[in-house]
Motif scaffolding. Structure first.
Motif, mmCIF file in Angstrom:
data_model
loop_
_atom_site.group_PDB
_atom_site.id
_atom_site.type_symbol
_atom_site.label_atom_id
_atom_site.label_comp_id
_atom_site.label_asym_id
_atom_site.label_seq_id
_atom_site.Cartn_x
_atom_site.Cartn_y
_atom_site.Cartn_z
ATOM 1 N N HIS A 18 3.017 -13.725 9.396
ATOM 2 C CA HIS A 18 1.759 -12.917 8.668
ATOM 3 C C HIS A 18 1.025 -14.145 8.002
ATOM 4 N N SER A 63 -5.911 -5.643 6.382
ATOM 5 C CA SER A 63 -7.115 -4.885 7.188
ATOM 6 C C SER A 63 -7.799 -3.980 6.337
ATOM 7 N N TYR A 67 -9.117 -13.870 5.013
ATOM 8 C CA TYR A 67 -8.389 -12.759 5.779
ATOM 9 C C TYR A 67 -8.396 -12.952 7.115
ATOM 10 N N CYS A 69 -4.037 -9.286 11.506
ATOM 11 C CA CYS A 69 -3.220 -8.739 10.182
ATOM 12 C C CYS A 69 -2.236 -7.911 10.690
#
Ligand code: KG4
Ligand code: ZN
Length: 356
Positions: free
Chosen positions: A133, A291, A312, A318
Motif C-alpha cells: 500500500h 481515498s 497520496y 489506494c
C-alpha cells in the motif's frame, strides 16, 4: 534446479533499474494482476472487483472471495500481460501478496503465483500487503524517495510508520482495536448504506452537518500515538439504535458527517505528532481510506500548518491493486530481500518490515 536459477536471476535484479515485474493480489475481495517496470511505471493494472458479489451479504464473505479468486485469477494474469503488451519471457520476476489478509483468499494468489513463477522459471517475491500500500505512492509520485512518514488506513489496518529508506519500516503509532476502514464500513451498515461502506459514507457526509458529538469528552493525542475506533463505532451504533427504538428518523447524512469529522480530526492530530517525532517533512497516505476526501483535506490542512508536504495515490491505487505489489517487489529486489521458494505459504497476520 528452479531454485538455483531463480536465485541467480534474483541477484541480477539488484542492479537492474528497469526490471519488469508481474504483481498478483488476492488478499481480500479484489482479484488483481499488474505489470510494472522499474517499480514506478505501470504497464498494466487489471482489477476484478467482487464488490457486486459481496454486496448482497453486506460485507466480504471469505469463502465466497476465495472461490471467486480461483475463478478469476488465471484470466486476470493473462489480461495483465496482454494489456502490458509483453510475453511472460519479458518478465524479470513474479510478486505476490502473501499476507496480511483473508487466509483462503491469500492462498489462491500465492498458489497461482508459485505455479506461474515455476512455469516461466522466474524468481518469486513475497510481498507484505501493508508495505505494498505504501509503495503505491512511488507509482503516483515518480520522484518520491524516502524518508517520509506513511499513514496506512485500510479495512484491516490503521498505522503510522516511519519509512527511513526503501526497505525500512518503524512503527510510530496506530489503532489498538478496529481499523478506520472497518469503522467506516460498520457505520455504513448501521445507517443502512450498502457495502463497501467507506465511499458511501463519504458521499452522504457531503450532504450532512457534523453537529453530533459521539465522543462524550474531547479526545486528545495519546503519548504513545495509539488510536482507537471501536468506541466511536459503538457510539454511532448506540445512537442509531436509540433513535430507532424511539421511532425517530435517522439523520443519515449528519451521522456520516459527524462520524467522519470525529474519526478524521483525531487521526490528523496524531499524524502531526508522528511526523514531528520522526523529524520528517513529508507524509504519504496509503490504503483504501486514503481515498477519502475529508481525510486528505484534514491532513493537507495540518501539513500546511505544520510545515510538511502531503501526498497520496489516486483512488484506484489506494484501494487493493496489484501494481502496488509489483512496485514493492521491485524495491525489495533492489535491496536483495524477498526471494522465496515454492514452499511459500500465506499468512493471515503479518507485521511489516520482517521479510522472508
Ligand atoms: O486497502 P483496501 O482496499 O483493503 C484493505 O486492505 O483493507 O481498503 C478497503 C477499506 C474499506 O474499509 C473501505 O470502506 C475503505 O477502505 N474505503 C474508504 C473509502 N474508499 C474505501 N473509506 C472512507 N472513504 C472512502 N472514500
Ligand atoms: Zn489493502
Amino acid at each position: 534446479m528452479y531454485q538455483e536459477n531463480a536465485k541467480k536471476q534474483f541477484e541480477l535484479l539488484q542492479n537492474k533499474k528497469d526490471a519488469v515485474i508481474l504483481g498478483v493480489e488476492s488478499s481480500c475481495d479484489e482479484t488483481a494482476a499488474a505489470v510494472v517496470r522499474g517499480g514506478r511505471f505501470v504497464l498494466s493494472n487489471i482489477i476484478a472487483s467482487q464488490i457486486d458479489i459481496h454486496r448482497r451479504f453486506g460485507g466480504v464473505v471469505p469463502e465466497v472471495a476465495s472461490r471467486n479468486h480461483t475463478l478469476a485469477l488465471p484470466a486476470i494474469i493473462d489480461e495483465a500481460l496482454k494489456a502490458a503488451n509483453i510475453t511472460s519471457k519479458e518478465l524479470d520476476a513474479v510478486a505476490v501478496t502473501y499476507g496480511a489478509g483473508l487466509i483462503g483468499a491469500l492462498l489462491v494468489g500465492v498458489s497461482a503465483a508459485k505455479a506461474y513463477a515455476y512455469a516461466i522459471d522466474k524468481p518469486l517475491i513475497a510481498v507484505n500487503h501493508i508495505e505494498a500500500h505504501v509503495a503505491a505512492n512511488y507509482i503516483s509520485h515518480p520522484t518520491l524517495t524516502p524518508p517520509f512518514v506513511a499513514l496506512v488506513a485500510s479495512g484491516g489496518h490503521t498505522l503510522l510508520l516511519d519509512i527511513p529508506d526503501y526497505n525500512g519500516y518503524e512503527l510510530l503509532g496506530g489503532t489498538l482495536d478496529d481499523a478506520l476502514g472497518e469503522a467506516f464500513d460498520k457505520v455504513a451498515r448501521t445507517v443502512g448504506l450498502p457495502y463497501p461502506g467507506g465511499p458511501n459514507v463519504e458521499r452522504m457526509a457531503k450532504a450532512g452537518k457534523a453537529d453530533i458529538a459521539f465522543y462524550k469528552h474531547a479526545k486528545g493525542v495519546r503519548s504513545d500515538l495509539a488510536l482507537s475506533y471501536s468506541g466511536l463505532k459503538t457510539a454511532v451504533v448506540n445512537y442509531v439504535h436509540t433513535l430507532r427504538q424511539k421511532g425517530e428518523e435517522i439523520p443519515v447524512a449528519d451521522i456520516c458527517a459527524s462520524f467522519t469529522q470525529e474519526a478524521v480530526e483525531l487521526l490528523a492530530k496524531t499524524t502531526v505528532e508522528a511526523v514531528k517525532r520522526a523529524g520528517r517533512t513529508r507524509l504519504v497516505l496509503a490504503g483504501g481510506v486514503a481515498s477519502n476526501g475529508d481525510l486528505r483535506a484534514a491532513l493537507e490542512r495540518e501539513g500546511n500548518a505544520h510545515g510538511f508536504s502531503v501526498s497520496y495515490p489516486p483512488p484506484v491505487l489506494c484501494t487493493d491493486n496489484a501494481a502496488m505489489v509489483a512496485s514493492r517487489a521491485y524495491f525489495m529486489a533492489r535491496g536483495n530481500i524477498g526471494l522465496v521458494g515454492l514452499d511459500l505459504n500465506a499468512k493471515s497476520h503479518l507485521t511489516f518490515g520482517a521479510h522472508l
